[in-house]
Design an enzyme around this catalytic site. Structure first.
Site, PDB file in Angstrom:
ATOM      1  N   GLU A 227       0.857  -1.195   0.000  1.00 20.76           N
ATOM      2  CA  GLU A 227       0.000   0.000   0.000  1.00 20.76           C
ATOM      3  C   GLU A 227       0.887   1.236   0.000  1.00 20.76           C
ATOM      4  OE1 GLU A 227      -2.662   0.274   3.304  1.00 20.76           O
ATOM      5  OE2 GLU A 227      -3.629  -1.668   2.942  1.00 20.76           O
TER       6      GLU A 227
ATOM      7  N   LYS B 239     -14.912   3.311   6.332  1.00 26.93           N
ATOM      8  CA  LYS B 239     -13.645   3.046   7.007  1.00 26.93           C
ATOM      9  C   LYS B 239     -13.622   3.824   8.313  1.00 26.93           C
ATOM     10  CE  LYS B 239      -9.787   2.008   5.534  1.00 26.93           C
ATOM     11  NZ  LYS B 239      -8.382   2.054   5.114  1.00 26.93           N
TER      12      LYS B 239
ATOM     13  N   GLU C 239      -8.872   8.534   6.477  1.00 24.26           N
ATOM     14  CA  GLU C 239      -9.050   7.111   6.207  1.00 24.26           C
ATOM     15  C   GLU C 239     -10.106   6.858   5.132  1.00 24.26           C
ATOM     16  OE1 GLU C 239      -7.430   4.259   7.486  1.00 24.26           O
ATOM     17  OE2 GLU C 239      -6.030   5.870   7.973  1.00 24.26           O
TER      18      GLU C 239
ATOM     19  N   GLU D 191     -13.715   5.270   0.593  1.00 20.04           N
ATOM     20  CA  GLU D 191     -14.596   4.298   1.252  1.00 20.04           C
ATOM     21  C   GLU D 191     -15.237   4.921   2.489  1.00 20.04           C
ATOM     22  OE1 GLU D 191     -12.593   0.305   1.488  1.00 20.04           O
ATOM     23  OE2 GLU D 191     -11.007   1.395   0.454  1.00 20.04           O
TER      24      GLU D 191
END
Length: 469
Positions: A270, A329, A335, A326
């Site tokens: 990542e 999250k 985040e 998203e």
């Protein structure tokens, strides 16, 4: 005689060069992480089309979702799947369970879906909630590898993803050292396994986080891999660095070398930069996100490969985080804002993961960043738009049960009391809770029910508590 040898040598040299270039082109292709922690994301089949449109060559998912694996069938995208964290301990002692998992999760799709990597857990060594799982990690990896081999699957590399907090020391890079609580019992046998199976040390690398915690001493351009006139020379190794990403990766390389494994390959599981976040978070904006990801893609896809100062000329395979913003999250606002795409599939900014588009070829001008300096002022915590009313009621009860007189002003007769107004009372409670507990880790999140605001909701004699930065 010398001429004869040279005649044989030159074609071999050219062939070797071409093979290395071909290998670099193949191995250096950038992939994308496809997370699913959102309730408004596109379908797996549409998501796969979007991944292709980004010119990604690989995709990593955080489970073995059959719908996604089915959608990836015959796409030529290399795929990384993941064994969930909660299964590690059971599989570490049960070969039959390991075999069953591979039979049910991998065999139905392999080889039509090009599953090439299987990660056992996600950032297990960052969690202190159940440290016994640490010691079950390598045994589980061994069991999974045995299952793959027994079932005739030979093209899948087994590993696990690790965050930078596996290091006890990372600065300077030559002083990179694994944490003492995992170094001998977990990391060393893991490196032995990875070395023996020719797999990779899968590493999550986010220059955003060290920069955002120390923006005074770490230059933003250095963190964005954009620096043109600033370098850092490691006093221990003499190696010179032009960006923070290389520094972080090399710290892990030196840590592995310190344990006797200097050649285990690194895979960036990542990396990315947030395109938005909360008011109390610095530098999370579209401009920085686009700049970092474009620069890192260009670096990682270079031919011939650039590598890092500790491993110059070496291919560093990678996955960019992440496909979508998203909305489910947990944690700070950043985040939920690492996506290359919005949930509807539109692009947050232009990006070409093949690395073939030069930075100056992107046509749309990026919005000027407005939060590269820390926000100074008051912030309140308010109920988020569209929050579930019954869940808000439960969160209100929780917030009021914490701290000292957190909710006294919203009790009947209080200065902020409004009859039959759960949302209003919860907003006061969230602000009051956050004001009391931010210094010890309290957040304005409440499982996605809350959001920050810089607009003072106070009225009359009702004064909402706030956080002051």
């Amino acid at each position: 005689m010398v001429t004869m040898k040279m005649c044989h040598f030159v074609p071999l040299l050219i062939l070797s060069f071409l093979v290395s270039i071909s290998s670099a082109e193949f191995s250096g292709k950038v992939g994308v992480n496809y997370g699913q922690l959102g309730n408004n994301l596109r379908s797996p089949s549409k998501s796969v089309e979007l991944i292709k449109s980004l010119k990604a060559k690989r995709v990593k998912i955080y489970d073995a979702n059959p719908d996604i694996l089915k959608s990836l069938k015959n796409t030529n995208l290399q795929v990384s799947i993941m064994l969930p964290n909660e299964l590690i301990s059971n599989i570490s002692t049960n070969q039959t369970l390991s075999d069953l998992w591979i039979r049910s999760k991998v065999l139905p799709f392999y080889p039509d879906t090009k599953i090439r990597y299987l990660l056992v857990g996600n950032e297990i060594l960052s969690s202190y909630s159940n440290t016994q799982t640490w010691y079950n990690l390598v045994p589980a990896m061994i069991k999974i590898k045995h299952s793959l081999k027994a079932l005739g699957i030979h093209k899948v590399k087994v590993g696990t993803s690790s965050a930078m907090d596996v290091l006890e020391s990372s600065f300077p890079p030559s002083n990179g050292t694994f944490r003492v609580d995992i170094s001998g019992r977990v990391i060393k046998p893991m490196l032995q396994f990875l070395n023996r199976t020719k797999s990779f040390f899968f590493l999550d690398v986010y220059p955003y986080f060290p920069w955002s915690t120390d923006p005074v001493n770490i230059k933003l351009d250095y963190a964005l891999s954009e620096s043109k006139n600033f370098t850092y020379t490691d006093p221990g190794s003499g190696l010179t660095y032009t960006n923070l990403f290389d520094q972080m990766v090399d710290a892990v390389i030196f840590a592995m070398k310190r344990l006797g494994y200097p050649d285990v390959r690194i895979w960036i599981a990542e990396t990315g930069w947030p395109n938005d976040g909360d008011f109390d978070q610095i530098g999370c904006n579209i401009y920085n996100a686009a700049t970092y990801n474009r620069n890192i893609v260009k670096k990682l896809t270079s031919v011939p490969p650039i590598g890092t100062p500790a491993r110059p000329g070496r291919v560093v395979p990678s996955f960019i985080f992440s496909l979508y913003n998203e909305n489910q999250k947990p944690g700070p606002g950043t985040e939920r804002h690492f996506g290359l795409l919005y949930p509807n599939g539109s692009r947050v900014y232009e990006i070409d993961l093949s690395g073939e588009t030069s930075v100056w070829e992107y046509k749309k001008r990026l919005p000027k960043p407005t939060n590269n300096e820390p926000y100074k002022g008051r912030i309140w915590c308010f109920v988020a738009k569209g929050a579930n009313r019954s869940e808000v009621g439960s969160a209100l009860s929780y917030a009021c049960s914490q701290g000292n007189k957190t909710c006294d002003p919203i009790k009947p007769g209080g200065k902020c009391y409004k009859p039959d107004s759960v949302i209003w009372h919860a907003s006061y409670a969230f602000s009051s809770y956050w004001a009391q507990f931010k210094k010890v880790g309290g957040t304005c999140y409440f499982n996605g029910l809350a959001t920050q605001t810089i607009k003072d909701p106070s009225f009359g004699s009702c004064k909402f508590p706030s956080v002051t930065l």
